[in-house]
Design a protein around this motif. Structure first.
Motif, PDB file in Angstrom:
ATOM      1  N   ARG A 147      55.016  38.698 -87.538  1.00 32.07           N
ATOM      2  CA  ARG A 147      56.275  38.252 -88.144  1.00 32.07           C
ATOM      3  C   ARG A 147      56.007  37.708 -89.539  1.00 32.07           C
ATOM      4  NH1 ARG A 147      55.821  32.973 -88.644  1.00 32.07           N
ATOM      5  NH2 ARG A 147      54.950  31.652 -87.011  1.00 32.07           N
ATOM      6  N   PRO A 148      57.056  37.590 -90.353  1.00 34.48           N
ATOM      7  CA  PRO A 148      56.856  37.003 -91.681  1.00 34.48           C
ATOM      8  C   PRO A 148      56.308  35.576 -91.574  1.00 34.48           C
ATOM      9  CG  PRO A 148      59.000  38.062 -91.543  1.00 34.48           C
ATOM     10  CD  PRO A 148      58.435  38.041 -90.143  1.00 34.48           C
TER      11      PRO A 148
ATOM     12  N   GLY B  49      57.050  34.782-101.222  1.00 28.27           N
ATOM     13  CA  GLY B  49      57.682  35.345-102.412  1.00 28.27           C
ATOM     14  C   GLY B  49      57.221  36.769-102.683  1.00 28.27           C
ATOM     15  N   GLU B  50      55.918  37.009-102.487  1.00 23.08           N
ATOM     16  CA  GLU B  50      55.377  38.357-102.692  1.00 23.08           C
ATOM     17  C   GLU B  50      55.991  39.350-101.713  1.00 23.08           C
ATOM     18  OE1 GLU B  50      50.952  40.030-103.392  1.00 23.08           O
ATOM     19  OE2 GLU B  50      51.271  39.117-101.407  1.00 23.08           O
ATOM     20  N   ASP B  51      56.171  38.928-100.485  1.00 26.06           N
ATOM     21  CA  ASP B  51      56.755  39.809 -99.471  1.00 26.06           C
ATOM     22  C   ASP B  51      58.147  40.287 -99.868  1.00 26.06           C
ATOM     23  OD1 ASP B  51      55.250  40.710 -97.340  1.00 26.06           O
ATOM     24  OD2 ASP B  51      56.364  39.553 -95.859  1.00 26.06           O
ATOM     25  N   GLU B  52      58.886  39.444-100.567  1.00 17.94           N
ATOM     26  CA  GLU B  52      60.230  39.823-100.991  1.00 17.94           C
ATOM     27  C   GLU B  52      60.210  40.919-102.050  1.00 17.94           C
ATOM     28  OE1 GLU B  52      62.091  36.178-102.189  1.00 17.94           O
ATOM     29  OE2 GLU B  52      62.213  35.426-100.136  1.00 17.94           O
ATOM     30  N   ARG B  53      59.070  41.100-102.715  1.00 21.05           N
ATOM     31  CA  ARG B  53      58.961  42.117-103.761  1.00 21.05           C
ATOM     32  C   ARG B  53      58.277  43.398-103.291  1.00 21.05           C
ATOM     33  NH1 ARG B  53      57.800  37.279-105.926  1.00 21.05           N
ATOM     34  NH2 ARG B  53      55.558  37.584-105.912  1.00 21.05           N
ATOM     35  N   LEU B  54      57.670  43.374-102.117  1.00 22.15           N
ATOM     36  CA  LEU B  54      56.979  44.548-101.601  1.00 22.15           C
ATOM     37  C   LEU B  54      57.949  45.489-100.900  1.00 22.15           C
ATOM     38  CD1 LEU B  54      53.813  42.834-100.098  1.00 22.15           C
ATOM     39  CD2 LEU B  54      53.908  44.253-102.151  1.00 22.15           C
ATOM     40  N   VAL B  55      57.654  46.757-100.979  1.00 23.44           N
ATOM     41  CA  VAL B  55      58.475  47.757-100.307  1.00 23.44           C
ATOM     42  C   VAL B  55      57.782  48.148 -99.007  1.00 23.44           C
ATOM     43  CG1 VAL B  55      59.364  50.110-100.456  1.00 23.44           C
ATOM     44  CG2 VAL B  55      59.410  48.629-102.465  1.00 23.44           C
ATOM     45  N   PRO B  56      58.512  48.102 -97.897  1.00 24.14           N
ATOM     46  CA  PRO B  56      57.910  48.509 -96.633  1.00 24.14           C
ATOM     47  C   PRO B  56      57.328  49.922 -96.733  1.00 24.14           C
ATOM     48  CG  PRO B  56      60.039  47.475 -96.264  1.00 24.14           C
ATOM     49  CD  PRO B  56      59.893  47.658 -97.744  1.00 24.14           C
ATOM     50  N   PRO B  57      56.207  50.133 -96.113  1.00 22.05           N
ATOM     51  CA  PRO B  57      55.639  49.334 -95.045  1.00 22.05           C
ATOM     52  C   PRO B  57      54.739  48.192 -95.504  1.00 22.05           C
ATOM     53  CG  PRO B  57      54.373  51.337 -95.255  1.00 22.05           C
ATOM     54  CD  PRO B  57      55.498  51.430 -96.245  1.00 22.05           C
ATOM     55  N   ALA B  58      54.544  48.012 -96.814  1.00 26.50           N
ATOM     56  CA  ALA B  58      53.690  46.926 -97.296  1.00 26.50           C
ATOM     57  C   ALA B  58      54.252  45.575 -96.868  1.00 26.50           C
ATOM     58  CB  ALA B  58      53.562  46.984 -98.813  1.00 26.50           C
ATOM     59  N   GLY B  59      53.361  44.631 -96.626  1.00 24.98           N
ATOM     60  CA  GLY B  59      53.790  43.294 -96.264  1.00 24.98           C
ATOM     61  C   GLY B  59      52.645  42.431 -95.788  1.00 24.98           C
ATOM     62  N   ARG B  60      52.990  41.186 -95.502  1.00 22.42           N
ATOM     63  CA  ARG B  60      52.072  40.202 -94.938  1.00 22.42           C
ATOM     64  C   ARG B  60      52.732  39.616 -93.699  1.00 22.42           C
ATOM     65  NH1 ARG B  60      47.960  38.267 -98.124  1.00 22.42           N
ATOM     66  NH2 ARG B  60      48.011  38.817-100.313  1.00 22.42           N
ATOM     67  N   TRP B  61      51.946  39.454 -92.646  1.00 20.08           N
ATOM     68  CA  TRP B  61      52.474  38.957 -91.382  1.00 20.08           C
ATOM     69  C   TRP B  61      51.613  37.839 -90.823  1.00 20.08           C
ATOM     70  CZ3 TRP B  61      52.293  44.001 -92.856  1.00 20.08           C
ATOM     71  CH2 TRP B  61      53.465  44.758 -92.764  1.00 20.08           C
ATOM     72  N   ALA B  62      52.256  36.893 -90.168  1.00 18.39           N
ATOM     73  CA  ALA B  62      51.566  35.960 -89.279  1.00 18.39           C
ATOM     74  C   ALA B  62      51.418  36.678 -87.946  1.00 18.39           C
ATOM     75  CB  ALA B  62      52.385  34.685 -89.100  1.00 18.39           C
ATOM     76  N   ILE B  63      50.258  36.520 -87.324  1.00 16.48           N
ATOM     77  CA  ILE B  63      50.048  37.089 -85.996  1.00 16.48           C
ATOM     78  C   ILE B  63      50.245  35.966 -84.986  1.00 16.48           C
ATOM     79  CG2 ILE B  63      48.446  38.235 -84.427  1.00 16.48           C
ATOM     80  CD1 ILE B  63      46.953  39.304 -86.896  1.00 16.48           C
TER      81      ILE B  63
END
Length: 188
Positions: free
Chosen positions: A24-25, A69-83
């Motif tokens: 999740r984010p 903030g970076e996640d808001e600028r990335l286009v899926p499938p790119a992203g960062r998640w907490a596991i």
């Protein structure tokens, strides 16, 4: 493969689930548990130069704020998640799908787990879910890069189903081992 990611999408990482995990984010209130991973020098040493050891809780909050903030600028499938473990809600680490430097032409898969959960298959489970997400979104390959001495990360990449393709100095200016996965590798 060339991955072209626009500068802003207004989206955040999609929540992904597996049998045991929720990816999740990140949230700012994850700082304490995140510090248990990114503040651990024995883990963070493998992440440098992309990231140094996080010194304290305040610094971890700033890192999380940057990632959100970076996640808001990335286009899926790119992203960062907490596991997060589904059974108890504990955040046990983080996962990424990010454009690799220098040009962002390749998308890197990464996983970073708290030491007390190593060896339980969580990294493999998270990595396979990230790969499926990337392929469902139209990518035809993802990469993982590890330092040659990081045997654990190499073993995880192989367990995920990635193939070792060689060493390069293309990314981060370091000699790194490169692993690649294509959709057929996930299904095979």
């Amino acid at each position: 493969m060339v991955v072209t990611l626009p500068a802003y999408s207004g989206l955040v990482a999609k929540e992904l689930t597996t049998e045991r995990l929720t990816l999740r984010p990140w949230h700012l209130d994850d700082a304490e548990t995140a510090l248990g991973v990114y503040g651990d020098a024995s883990i963070a040493r493998w992440l440098s130069p992309a990231m140094d050891t996080v010194a304290d809780l305040g610094a971890m909050r700033l890192v999380l704020q940057h990632w959100i903030g970076e996640d808001e600028r990335l286009v899926p499938p790119a992203g960062r998640w907490a596991i997060e473990r589904r059974d108890d809600g504990r955040v046990i680490g983080g996962a990424v799908l990010l454009p690799l430097p220098p040009g962002g032409d390749d998308l890197e898969m990464g996983w970073h787990l708290h030491r007390d959960v190593w060896g339980k298959g969580y990294a493999v489970e998270a990595g396979q879910r990230l790969a499926r997400w990337a392929f469902d979104e139209g990518l035809d390959e993802v990469f993982a890069v590890t330092r040659p001495a990081n045997d654990r990360a190499g073993a995880v990449a192989r367990h995920i189903g990635m193939d070792w393709v060689g060493e390069t100095e293309k990314y981060y200016g370091l000699r790194l081992q490169v692993f690649r996965m294509r959709p057929a590798d996930l299904e095979g």
